[in-house]
Design an enzyme around this catalytic site. Structure first.
Site, PDB file in Angstrom:
ATOM      1  N   CYS A   7      36.041  16.158  78.127  1.00 51.55           N
ATOM      2  CA  CYS A   7      35.405  16.479  79.406  1.00 51.55           C
ATOM      3  C   CYS A   7      35.320  15.244  80.292  1.00 51.55           C
ATOM      4  O   CYS A   7      34.858  14.185  79.879  1.00 51.55           O
ATOM      5  CB  CYS A   7      34.001  17.022  79.129  1.00 51.55           C
ATOM      6  SG  CYS A   7      33.079  17.453  80.613  1.00 51.55           S
ATOM      7  N   CYS A  55      41.061  25.198  78.465  1.00 51.70           N
ATOM      8  CA  CYS A  55      40.448  24.631  79.668  1.00 51.70           C
ATOM      9  C   CYS A  55      41.558  24.421  80.698  1.00 51.70           C
ATOM     10  O   CYS A  55      42.473  23.626  80.472  1.00 51.70           O
ATOM     11  CB  CYS A  55      39.762  23.316  79.317  1.00 51.70           C
ATOM     12  SG  CYS A  55      39.041  22.455  80.733  1.00 51.70           S
ATOM     13  N   CYS A  63      33.513  11.356  86.496  1.00 53.25           N
ATOM     14  CA  CYS A  63      34.702  12.166  86.213  1.00 53.25           C
ATOM     15  C   CYS A  63      35.962  11.443  86.669  1.00 53.25           C
ATOM     16  O   CYS A  63      36.055  10.994  87.819  1.00 53.25           O
ATOM     17  CB  CYS A  63      34.570  13.517  86.924  1.00 53.25           C
ATOM     18  SG  CYS A  63      35.982  14.618  86.675  1.00 53.25           S
ATOM     19  N   CYS A  92      40.435  16.314  93.250  1.00 52.57           N
ATOM     20  CA  CYS A  92      39.172  17.022  93.491  1.00 52.57           C
ATOM     21  C   CYS A  92      38.432  16.371  94.638  1.00 52.57           C
ATOM     22  O   CYS A  92      38.428  15.146  94.784  1.00 52.57           O
ATOM     23  CB  CYS A  92      38.310  16.991  92.220  1.00 52.57           C
ATOM     24  SG  CYS A  92      36.791  17.960  92.334  1.00 52.57           S
ATOM     25  N   GLU A 138      46.691  18.900  84.088  1.00 43.37           N
ATOM     26  CA  GLU A 138      46.497  18.960  82.649  1.00 43.37           C
ATOM     27  C   GLU A 138      45.663  20.170  82.251  1.00 43.37           C
ATOM     28  O   GLU A 138      44.741  20.566  82.962  1.00 43.37           O
ATOM     29  CB  GLU A 138      45.810  17.674  82.155  1.00 43.37           C
ATOM     30  CG  GLU A 138      46.685  16.452  82.339  1.00 43.37           C
ATOM     31  CD  GLU A 138      46.054  15.172  81.834  1.00 43.37           C
ATOM     32  OE1 GLU A 138      46.811  14.297  81.353  1.00 43.37           O
ATOM     33  OE2 GLU A 138      44.820  15.024  81.936  1.00 43.37           O
ATOM     34  N   CYS A 154      32.613  13.307  91.771  1.00 37.35           N
ATOM     35  CA  CYS A 154      31.574  13.020  90.786  1.00 37.35           C
ATOM     36  C   CYS A 154      31.885  11.674  90.126  1.00 37.35           C
ATOM     37  O   CYS A 154      33.008  11.435  89.690  1.00 37.35           O
ATOM     38  CB  CYS A 154      31.495  14.126  89.748  1.00 37.35           C
ATOM     39  SG  CYS A 154      31.061  15.743  90.442  1.00 37.35           S
TER      40      CYS A 154
END
Length: 379
Positions: free
Chosen positions: A344, A115, A129, A122, A102, A126
């Site tokens: 975010c 962005c 996230c 990933c 995305e 985190c």
């Protein structure tokens, strides 16, 4: 479907968007072509948006015919394009083998910021996230990163709009994929490419200290995902802190500031009861007192199974006010695209997630409708 590799295994052709200018010069040299041909092709593609060799009329007919067998112009196909009530736009791209990524366009009064994602999934894990809940499937190629930019820019151009800034803050850790990320920055910055100023390019990292020098070398902006006012809290929400603790991370930030003269953007997510109290604000400002930086406060954006809550607007405002009272340069990020899971920390594939959510309970969530007119976004 678009191939994921820089060369097409079926035809042997290279994807144009994988090339820096120097890379295309070297590639053409292998076939006995003049160096200046690379500049001509770059100008056709990035300035004129011509991707048909037959229309590149300053190339000889024989050369045009030969190039068709050497180079493709494939970009990741857009699977879905969503628009938020606040004007934020989210693009879902097909990157092959059932994978998707995305990218998000974030409008403000004087800019349109893209962005972009750098990985599928990933490794950083985190806790706040949504992307971090996915294991890393693979790193994106230069062509896939540049392709995100070009596909979004081509879409915006239909409305007379243009990307003004780019941030590497989407899916993935950019410094876990340095070659492709900095290769794409070379193309996006190059006067023969997109020609975007380095000052309008920002690379965000969770704190991969050994690679942070490359942000300074590229002379682009640095953002650090901080999200903790001490090692205990940061390690709780960001496992990478156990390997690269705050002292070492902030020392590297100071080195970046000395080398570039730029301030670092410290991104700080406000998690209810974890990082959002007034005493936390005081500890944060104390921690960063001798680091050349500005603090970007980000109210937590919900996603399924996060285990965290978003603080109330009153708590967020109080935290912001306390940081300012203590003399910090601090910005409160207006949450954009939260209703379409484009804010975010919300980026992922669409699996196991609704396409929209109700954000009417939060003023900071951004419920004002924003439309576009002419060449600039407007309220």
């Amino acid at each position: 479907m678009m191939q994921n590799l820089e060369s097409n295994p079926t035809t042997g052709r290279r994807n144009f968007y994988s090339f820096t200018l120097e890379g295309l010069e070297s590639f053409l040299k292998q076939y006995g072509k003049e160096k200046y041909r690379a500049q001509q092709i770059f100008k056709w593609v990035y300035e004129q948006r011509v991707t048909d060799f037959d229309q590149m009329l300053n190339l000889s007919k024989d050369l045009r015919s030969e190039l068709k067998n050497l180079i493709t112009f494939d970009m990741p196909p857009i699977l879905k394009h969503l628009v938020s009530v606040d004007g934020t736009q989210k693009f879902l791209f097909d990157v092959g083998d059932g994978n998707s990524i995305e990218s998000v366009i974030i409008p403000s009064d004087d800019r349109l910021t893209l962005c972009v994602s750098s990985e599928i999934g990933c490794n950083m894990a985190c806790k706040f996230c949504f992307t971090g809940k996915q294991k890393l499937k693979r790193r994106l190629s230069t062509e896939e990163i540049v392709g995100q930019f070009m596909q979004v820019q081509d879409t915006l151009a239909k409305s007379n709009l243009k990307i003004s800034n780019i941030v590497f803050m989407g899916m993935g850790e950019p410094l876990d994929n340095c070659e492709a990320v900095f290769g794409s920055i070379d193309v996006i910055h190059s006067p023969w490419g997109v020609n975007l100023s380095r000052k309008k390019i920002t690379v965000s990292t969770s704190g991969l200290i050994p690679e942070m020098y490359r942000v300074a070398e590229a002379k682009v902006r640095l953002a650090v995902s901080l999200n903790g006012y001490n090692d205990e809290v940061r390690s709780l929400v960001m496992p990478i802190n156990k390997k690269y603790p705050l002292k070492d991370l902030l020392d590297e930030c100071r080195r970046y500031a000395r080398a570039t003269g730029d301030k670092i953007t410290m991104e700080y997510v406000l998690l209810k009861g974890v990082t959002d109290q007034l005493e936390h604000a005081r500890e944060l400002v104390k921690l960063l007192r001798d680091v050349p930086c500005k603090i970007n406060l980000i109210p937590f954006n919900e996603h399924p199974g996060s285990g965290f809550e978003r603080p109330s607007d009153e708590t967020v405002q109080a935290f912001h006010t306390e940081c300012m009272r203590l003399g910090a340069q601090v910005l409160l990020r207006r949450t954009m695209g939260r209703d379409i899971f484009a804010a975010c920390g919300q980026l992922t594939t669409t699996a196991n997630r609704p396409e929209s959510m109700d954000i009417s309970n939060s003023k900071i969530g951004g419920t004002n409708e924003r439309r576009f007119s002419g060449g600039q976004p407007s309220l």
